[in-house]
Write a protein that holds these residues in place. Structure first.
Motif, PDB file in Angstrom:
ATOM      1  N   VAL A  30     -17.878   1.653  68.093  1.00 56.47           N
ATOM      2  CA  VAL A  30     -18.429   0.576  68.915  1.00 56.47           C
ATOM      3  C   VAL A  30     -18.803  -0.585  68.001  1.00 56.47           C
ATOM      4  CG1 VAL A  30     -20.316  -0.126  70.451  1.00 56.47           C
ATOM      5  CG2 VAL A  30     -19.306   2.162  70.671  1.00 56.47           C
ATOM      6  N   VAL A  31     -18.483  -1.798  68.446  1.00 56.14           N
ATOM      7  CA  VAL A  31     -18.843  -3.007  67.710  1.00 56.14           C
ATOM      8  C   VAL A  31     -19.765  -3.853  68.592  1.00 56.14           C
ATOM      9  CG1 VAL A  31     -18.015  -5.130  66.632  1.00 56.14           C
ATOM     10  CG2 VAL A  31     -16.673  -3.015  66.414  1.00 56.14           C
ATOM     11  N   VAL A  32     -20.941  -4.177  68.074  1.00 48.97           N
ATOM     12  CA  VAL A  32     -21.921  -5.001  68.783  1.00 48.97           C
ATOM     13  C   VAL A  32     -22.024  -6.339  68.052  1.00 48.97           C
ATOM     14  CG1 VAL A  32     -24.303  -5.215  69.565  1.00 48.97           C
ATOM     15  CG2 VAL A  32     -23.208  -2.944  69.478  1.00 48.97           C
ATOM     16  N   VAL A  33     -21.788  -7.421  68.777  1.00 46.08           N
ATOM     17  CA  VAL A  33     -21.780  -8.746  68.164  1.00 46.08           C
ATOM     18  C   VAL A  33     -22.751  -9.656  68.907  1.00 46.08           C
ATOM     19  CG1 VAL A  33     -20.390 -10.767  67.569  1.00 46.08           C
ATOM     20  CG2 VAL A  33     -19.348  -8.479  67.514  1.00 46.08           C
ATOM     21  N   ARG A  34     -23.715 -10.216  68.180  1.00 49.03           N
ATOM     22  CA  ARG A  34     -24.539 -11.302  68.736  1.00 49.03           C
ATOM     23  C   ARG A  34     -23.963 -12.596  68.198  1.00 49.03           C
ATOM     24  NH1 ARG A  34     -30.992 -11.564  69.373  1.00 49.03           N
ATOM     25  NH2 ARG A  34     -30.327 -10.551  71.318  1.00 49.03           N
ATOM     26  N   ILE A  35     -23.668 -13.507  69.107  1.00 48.78           N
ATOM     27  CA  ILE A  35     -22.968 -14.731  68.729  1.00 48.78           C
ATOM     28  C   ILE A  35     -23.554 -15.908  69.485  1.00 48.78           C
ATOM     29  CG2 ILE A  35     -21.159 -14.642  70.514  1.00 48.78           C
ATOM     30  CD1 ILE A  35     -19.147 -15.288  68.279  1.00 48.78           C
ATOM     31  N   GLY A  36     -23.346 -17.101  68.957  1.00 47.66           N
ATOM     32  CA  GLY A  36     -23.842 -18.295  69.625  1.00 47.66           C
ATOM     33  C   GLY A  36     -23.155 -19.528  69.078  1.00 47.66           C
ATOM     34  N   GLY A  37     -23.650 -20.669  69.511  1.00 45.30           N
ATOM     35  CA  GLY A  37     -23.065 -21.934  69.094  1.00 45.30           C
ATOM     36  C   GLY A  37     -23.233 -22.944  70.205  1.00 45.30           C
ATOM     37  N   SER A  38     -23.531 -24.164  69.840  1.00 46.16           N
ATOM     38  CA  SER A  38     -23.788 -25.182  70.858  1.00 46.16           C
ATOM     39  C   SER A  38     -22.554 -25.503  71.694  1.00 46.16           C
ATOM     40  CB  SER A  38     -24.302 -26.462  70.188  1.00 46.16           C
ATOM     41  OG  SER A  38     -23.367 -26.930  69.231  1.00 46.16           O
ATOM     42  N   LYS A  39     -21.372 -25.114  71.195  1.00 50.99           N
ATOM     43  CA  LYS A  39     -20.129 -25.444  71.900  1.00 50.99           C
ATOM     44  C   LYS A  39     -19.491 -24.244  72.596  1.00 50.99           C
ATOM     45  CE  LYS A  39     -19.077 -29.008  68.447  1.00 50.99           C
ATOM     46  NZ  LYS A  39     -18.103 -29.437  67.401  1.00 50.99           N
ATOM     47  N   ILE A  40     -20.161 -23.092  72.607  1.00 44.25           N
ATOM     48  CA  ILE A  40     -19.581 -21.880  73.184  1.00 44.25           C
ATOM     49  C   ILE A  40     -20.367 -21.472  74.424  1.00 44.25           C
ATOM     50  CG2 ILE A  40     -19.011 -19.453  72.790  1.00 44.25           C
ATOM     51  CD1 ILE A  40     -18.894 -19.996  69.830  1.00 44.25           C
ATOM     52  N   PHE A  75     -20.655 -18.587  77.828  1.00 43.72           N
ATOM     53  CA  PHE A  75     -20.650 -17.123  77.961  1.00 43.72           C
ATOM     54  C   PHE A  75     -19.236 -16.553  78.045  1.00 43.72           C
ATOM     55  CE2 PHE A  75     -21.892 -13.337  80.813  1.00 43.72           C
ATOM     56  CZ  PHE A  75     -22.144 -12.534  79.710  1.00 43.72           C
ATOM     57  N   GLU A  76     -18.423 -17.131  78.901  1.00 43.75           N
ATOM     58  CA  GLU A  76     -17.065 -16.604  79.070  1.00 43.75           C
ATOM     59  C   GLU A  76     -16.252 -16.743  77.794  1.00 43.75           C
ATOM     60  OE1 GLU A  76     -15.672 -14.888  81.580  1.00 43.75           O
ATOM     61  OE2 GLU A  76     -17.727 -14.869  82.364  1.00 43.75           O
ATOM     62  N   GLU A  77     -16.395 -17.866  77.127  1.00 39.73           N
ATOM     63  CA  GLU A  77     -15.650 -18.065  75.892  1.00 39.73           C
ATOM     64  C   GLU A  77     -16.119 -17.102  74.804  1.00 39.73           C
ATOM     65  OE1 GLU A  77     -13.874 -21.627  73.130  1.00 39.73           O
ATOM     66  OE2 GLU A  77     -15.613 -22.044  74.415  1.00 39.73           O
ATOM     67  N   ALA A  78     -17.428 -16.817  74.796  1.00 31.67           N
ATOM     68  CA  ALA A  78     -17.958 -15.865  73.814  1.00 31.67           C
ATOM     69  C   ALA A  78     -17.355 -14.478  74.042  1.00 31.67           C
ATOM     70  CB  ALA A  78     -19.480 -15.807  73.906  1.00 31.67           C
ATOM     71  N   LYS A  79     -17.334 -14.045  75.290  1.00 31.68           N
ATOM     72  CA  LYS A  79     -16.756 -12.723  75.593  1.00 31.68           C
ATOM     73  C   LYS A  79     -15.284 -12.659  75.198  1.00 31.68           C
ATOM     74  CE  LYS A  79     -17.788 -12.463  79.985  1.00 31.68           C
ATOM     75  NZ  LYS A  79     -17.850 -11.914  81.368  1.00 31.68           N
ATOM     76  N   ASN A  80     -14.528 -13.641  75.641  1.00 28.62           N
ATOM     77  CA  ASN A  80     -13.087 -13.632  75.368  1.00 28.62           C
ATOM     78  C   ASN A  80     -12.809 -13.810  73.870  1.00 28.62           C
ATOM     79  OD1 ASN A  80     -12.474 -13.332  78.093  1.00 28.62           O
ATOM     80  ND2 ASN A  80     -12.439 -15.543  78.450  1.00 28.62           N
ATOM     81  N   GLY A  90     -29.191 -28.281  68.839  1.00 29.69           N
ATOM     82  CA  GLY A  90     -28.859 -26.949  68.331  1.00 29.69           C
ATOM     83  C   GLY A  90     -28.338 -25.999  69.386  1.00 29.69           C
ATOM     84  N   THR A  91     -28.368 -24.730  69.046  1.00 33.07           N
ATOM     85  CA  THR A  91     -27.892 -23.681  69.930  1.00 33.07           C
ATOM     86  C   THR A  91     -28.997 -23.271  70.884  1.00 33.07           C
ATOM     87  OG1 THR A  91     -26.405 -22.900  68.208  1.00 33.07           O
ATOM     88  CG2 THR A  91     -26.914 -21.359  69.983  1.00 33.07           C
ATOM     89  N   LYS A  92     -28.725 -23.302  72.188  1.00 35.38           N
ATOM     90  CA  LYS A  92     -29.728 -22.986  73.190  1.00 35.38           C
ATOM     91  C   LYS A  92     -29.600 -21.543  73.707  1.00 35.38           C
ATOM     92  CE  LYS A  92     -31.807 -27.042  73.821  1.00 35.38           C
ATOM     93  NZ  LYS A  92     -30.986 -27.992  73.078  1.00 35.38           N
ATOM     94  N   ARG A  93     -28.378 -20.987  73.657  1.00 29.66           N
ATOM     95  CA  ARG A  93     -28.164 -19.649  74.193  1.00 29.66           C
ATOM     96  C   ARG A  93     -27.377 -18.821  73.186  1.00 29.66           C
ATOM     97  NH1 ARG A  93     -29.959 -19.659  79.117  1.00 29.66           N
ATOM     98  NH2 ARG A  93     -29.179 -17.596  79.595  1.00 29.66           N
ATOM     99  N   GLU A  94     -27.588 -17.512  73.274  1.00 33.86           N
ATOM    100  CA  GLU A  94     -26.819 -16.595  72.449  1.00 33.86           C
ATOM    101  C   GLU A  94     -26.335 -15.443  73.315  1.00 33.86           C
ATOM    102  OE1 GLU A  94     -29.500 -15.883  69.309  1.00 33.86           O
ATOM    103  OE2 GLU A  94     -30.980 -14.810  70.516  1.00 33.86           O
ATOM    104  N   TYR A  95     -25.291 -14.766  72.845  1.00 34.50           N
ATOM    105  CA  TYR A  95     -24.586 -13.789  73.667  1.00 34.50           C
ATOM    106  C   TYR A  95     -24.417 -12.487  72.902  1.00 34.50           C
ATOM    107  CZ  TYR A  95     -23.415 -18.432  75.376  1.00 34.50           C
ATOM    108  OH  TYR A  95     -23.500 -19.740  75.792  1.00 34.50           O
ATOM    109  N   ASP A  96     -24.692 -11.376  73.590  1.00 34.88           N
ATOM    110  CA  ASP A  96     -24.521 -10.060  73.014  1.00 34.88           C
ATOM    111  C   ASP A  96     -23.312  -9.382  73.648  1.00 34.88           C
ATOM    112  OD1 ASP A  96     -26.837 -10.608  71.652  1.00 34.88           O
ATOM    113  OD2 ASP A  96     -28.130  -9.395  72.931  1.00 34.88           O
ATOM    114  N   ILE A  97     -22.308  -9.138  72.827  1.00 39.63           N
ATOM    115  CA  ILE A  97     -21.034  -8.583  73.285  1.00 39.63           C
ATOM    116  C   ILE A  97     -20.856  -7.182  72.680  1.00 39.63           C
ATOM    117  CG2 ILE A  97     -18.582  -9.018  73.582  1.00 39.63           C
ATOM    118  CD1 ILE A  97     -20.404 -11.316  74.576  1.00 39.63           C
ATOM    119  N   VAL A  98     -20.682  -6.175  73.514  1.00 39.33           N
ATOM    120  CA  VAL A  98     -20.518  -4.796  73.068  1.00 39.33           C
ATOM    121  C   VAL A  98     -19.101  -4.342  73.397  1.00 39.33           C
ATOM    122  CG1 VAL A  98     -21.419  -2.443  73.163  1.00 39.33           C
ATOM    123  CG2 VAL A  98     -22.957  -4.386  73.499  1.00 39.33           C
TER     124      VAL A  98
END
Length: 360
Positions: A293-303, A305-310, A348-356
């Motif tokens: 299993v790979v767990v990734v927390r990711i973010g960025g002002s230009k990303i 939710f859907e783009e983070a998942k994909n 800056g970055t306002k949201r972050e995404y946790d993808i499992v």
């Protein structure tokens, strides 16, 4: 009670140990957990506390030093004895910082002499006692010294170092003066404080290396990693070499912050960013167990939710060359944020995404 090793050094864009705890359920005691972007070592250290084995890598010397201090901490008595040796052997060393306007404004005269002596003397890369002491110094090197006597510097953020010329102008404008600090005395207190919650029996392995080189750096762990918990550099959010320039200086780096070319840790191009992550995942493909299993927390002002998942799914599939499937995905708002703690108007970055992701 929270283990006091966790807060050895405040670090920009760090996730809390509760994030690691939440996802360790995808492993069992004895399993190997890996973080290819170690940062301040939270994944590796919390994994050890939870009975897992742990390996970590990071290209940054600052990150490697902090992570190694937590995951390979020597006994307290050894560190205390080493600090006493260093204190007894204190002498002035030649260092260009002694005549530099920034350093003279940042640190009181004797404090700067103590720091440059330790900078020249500590063998932080090869001696785990020295490495632990160096990590403590990194955590105290700069910060809100008007609020806490545990920081060595003139007023400065604790997570990043402001640039030299800006700092000198700001201190001069408001009449701020570097506080008198005894580095050895503060370190003695820090050692006692950090070890109040004990020292883990287990140790992990930390390598200063590019994530894309993990297969070679950890070749002796081939097919053993059951769980990856990590947070890659966010898109167009920070440049760690610039932000950590003063800590890098203490570890032997440049005496002045330099304008860095925009590299892998601060992409402005989404295509380049996802390409980099694909290469980073490829750097660990030989380490992963068959079902992991790979767990990734990711973010960025230009990303979003859907783009983070994909983006995470596609880059993992490309880099690992294995079947991957989404297990879960969630998003959260960054409340406050370290950047906005001293620059309230920063976007800056306002949201972050946790993808499992399941890897088969």
């Amino acid at each position: 009670m929270r283990h006091r090793f966790h807060a050895i050094c405040p670090y920009f864009a760090m996730f809390p140990e509760t994030f690691v705890e939440k996802y360790l359920v995808f492993s069992k005691p004895g399993d190997l957990v890996f973080d290819p972007f170690s940062g301040r070592g939270t994944t590796g250290f919390q994994s050890l506390l939870s009975g897992r084995r742990a390996i970590s890598s990071d290209l940054s010397a600052v990150a490697a030093c902090i992570s190694r201090a937590k995951m390979q901490a020597p006994p307290q008595r050894d560190i205390v004895m080493r600090l006493a040796e260093l204190s007894d052997g204190f002498c002035e060393v030649d260092d260009a910082a002694h005549d530099d306007e920034f350093y003279k404004a940042c640190f009181a005269h004797h404090t700067l002499r103590q720091l440059t002596y330790l900078r020249a003397t500590l063998n932080w890369q090869n001696d785990i006692r020295d490495g632990f002491i160096a990590a403590l110094i990194l955590g105290r090197l700069h910060g809100e010294s008007h609020k806490s006597s545990r920081y060595f510097s003139n007023r400065m953020p604790r997570t990043i170092a402001t640039k030299p010329d800006y700092s000198v102008r700001w201190w001069s404008k408001y009449g701020y003066v570097a506080p008198e600090r005894d580095v050895f005395q503060i370190l003695k207190t820090e050692i006692s404080y950090r070890f109040d919650t004990g020292r883990p029996e287990a140790v992990g392995e930390v390598v200063q290396a590019d994530a894309r080189q993990a297969n070679g750096a950890f070749a002796h762990y081939k097919n053993e990693v059951k769980l990856v918990i990590t947070s890659p550099p966010y898109l167009d959010t920070t440049h760690f070499a610039e932000d950590q320039w003063l800590r890098n200086w203490f570890l032997g780096g440049q005496a002045r912050a330099r304008k860095m070319p925009r590299g892998d840790d601060r992409h402005t191009s989404k295509a380049q960013y996802w390409k980099f992550l694909g290469e980073a995942w490829g750097g660990m493909k030989e380490l992963l167990a068959r079902e992991s299993v790979v767990v990734v927390r990711i973010g960025g002002s230009k990303i979003d939710f859907e783009e983070a998942k994909n983006g995470v799914l596609n880059s993992l599939a490309a880099g690992l060359e294995r079947d991957v499937s989404l297990r879960s995905a969630s998003e959260s708002e960054i409340i406050g944020g370290q950047l906005r703690s001293f620059r309230p108007s920063a976007a800056g970055t306002k949201r972050e995404y946790d993808i499992v992701v399941n890897v088969n």
